[in-house]
Design an enzyme around this catalytic site. Structure first.
Site, PDB file in Angstrom:
ATOM      1  N   TYR A   1      14.146  95.835 112.208  1.00  0.00           N
ATOM      2  CA  TYR A   1      15.502  97.394 112.466  1.00  0.00           C
ATOM      3  C   TYR A   1      15.931  98.199 111.520  1.00  0.00           C
ATOM      4  O   TYR A   1      15.622  99.463 111.388  1.00  0.00           O
ATOM      5  CB  TYR A   1      16.621  96.981 113.533  1.00  0.00           C
ATOM      6  CG  TYR A   1      17.776  98.471 113.722  1.00  0.00           C
ATOM      7  CD1 TYR A   1      17.096  99.276 114.839  1.00  0.00           C
ATOM      8  CD2 TYR A   1      18.545  98.773 113.640  1.00  0.00           C
ATOM      9  CE1 TYR A   1      17.489 100.276 115.393  1.00  0.00           C
ATOM     10  CE2 TYR A   1      19.072 100.106 113.072  1.00  0.00           C
ATOM     11  CZ  TYR A   1      18.787 100.673 113.644  1.00  0.00           C
ATOM     12  OH  TYR A   1      19.781 101.767 114.624  1.00  0.00           O
TER      13      TYR A   1
ATOM     14  N   ARG B   1      11.373 106.820 128.702  1.00  0.00           N
ATOM     15  CA  ARG B   1      10.510 105.754 129.957  1.00  0.00           C
ATOM     16  C   ARG B   1      10.386 106.267 131.608  1.00  0.00           C
ATOM     17  O   ARG B   1      10.046 105.497 132.542  1.00  0.00           O
ATOM     18  CB  ARG B   1      10.756 104.409 128.952  1.00  0.00           C
ATOM     19  CG  ARG B   1       9.564 104.009 127.724  1.00  0.00           C
ATOM     20  CD  ARG B   1      10.038 103.090 127.647  1.00  0.00           C
ATOM     21  NE  ARG B   1      11.675 102.654 126.886  1.00  0.00           N
ATOM     22  CZ  ARG B   1      11.952 101.561 126.858  1.00  0.00           C
ATOM     23  NH1 ARG B   1      11.457 100.455 126.962  1.00  0.00           N
ATOM     24  NH2 ARG B   1      13.161 101.203 126.500  1.00  0.00           N
TER      25      ARG B   1
END
Length: 266
Positions: free
Chosen positions: A155, A38
């Site tokens: 997660y 990103r």
């Protein structure tokens, strides 16, 4: 590596930490690399370093892999390349918290990045490898995959998904010339982990070196389906396998409540 698998490799999450280490290790073995992440400045700095040091071609693709359509955009950006190795390293979690203490949007974003995009990447980039009869896929997972645990619900579930996906693809593609490796990491010395520990005031303890992790994984691409970094039995099963499921979950939860949950994250 370039001759065995193909001229290009892609590293999703390749701007720093383990991903950048993979990209450097692949480049040192003669493979051109595509870095996906990103943060554009960090991405470009990593690309410049690899070009200068190893003399290979490097492309950068700025993407948020939790965004819908990200992997299809990556496929379009690399349509002209023969991708022989795909490393999916994106997918860490920077904050452990009770399930209801995180908003629903954060959970869904994690699932898109760690499950949906992983599966789509394996499908889009694995299919040409199988058709060519050569290639390799590395799905980076975590010790959080071994059992459920308090504050690790989403997660750990996503990392278990990645582990089972890698093992299943290995079983399907093992005779097609495509190697698949589910790479299980423990605590590894990455900038993101240091930021988390610094914010908590925790000690670093024993951390694996990202460069050594990447080199070890590339050395053992043919030793799938699973490779556990730092283990005395890296091709073995879960270190919690001797416990009942209940005891394994309680053990994982105790680790998390003692602020050692980062030992199962990358």
């Amino acid at each position: 590596m370039k001759n065995k698998y193909g001229p290009w490799g892609i590293v999703a999450g390749g701007s720093d930490g383990v991903g950048a280490a993979f990209a450097r290790a692949m480049a040192s073995r003669g493979m051109n690399v595509v870095l996906v992440a990103r943060r554009v400045p960090v991405l470009e700095a990593s690309a410049d370093e690899i070009r200068a040091r190893h003399g290979v071609e490097v492309r950068t693709v700025a993407l948020d892999l939790s965004a819908p359509g990200a992997v299809s955009e990556l496929a379009r950006a690399t349509f002209d390349l023969e991708v022989g190795l795909f490393v999916y390293n994106a997918g860490g979690d920077d904050r452990s918290a009770a399930f209801l203490d995180k908003d629903l949007g954060s959970h869904l974003e994690l699932i898109r990045r760690n499950c949906v995009s992983v599966l789509e990447a394996a499908y889009r980039f694995g299919a040409p490898m199988v058709a060519r009869g050569r290639g390799a896929v590395v799905l980076v997972t975590s010790g959080a995959a071994w059992a459920g645990g308090a504050t690790l619900a989403a997660y750990g579930a996503t990392k278990a998904f990645d582990l089972i996906l890698a093992e299943s693809l290995w079983a399907e593609w093992r005779t097609s010339g495509v190697d698949v490796l589910g790479l299980v990491l423990g605590a590894t010395d990455t900038p993101s982990l240091r930021r988390v520990l610094d914010a908590k005031g925790g000690s670093y303890g024993a951390l694996a070196d990202p460069g050594e992790v990447a080199e070890e994984a590339l050395d053992h691409l043919t030793d799938g389906p699973t490779w556990i970094c730092g283990s005395n039995n890296p091709g073995g099963g879960s270190p919690l396998a001797g416990l009942s499921r209940r005891d394994a979950v309680l053990a994982m939860s105790r680790g998390a409540s003692a602020s050692s949950e980062q030992s199962v994250k990358h």
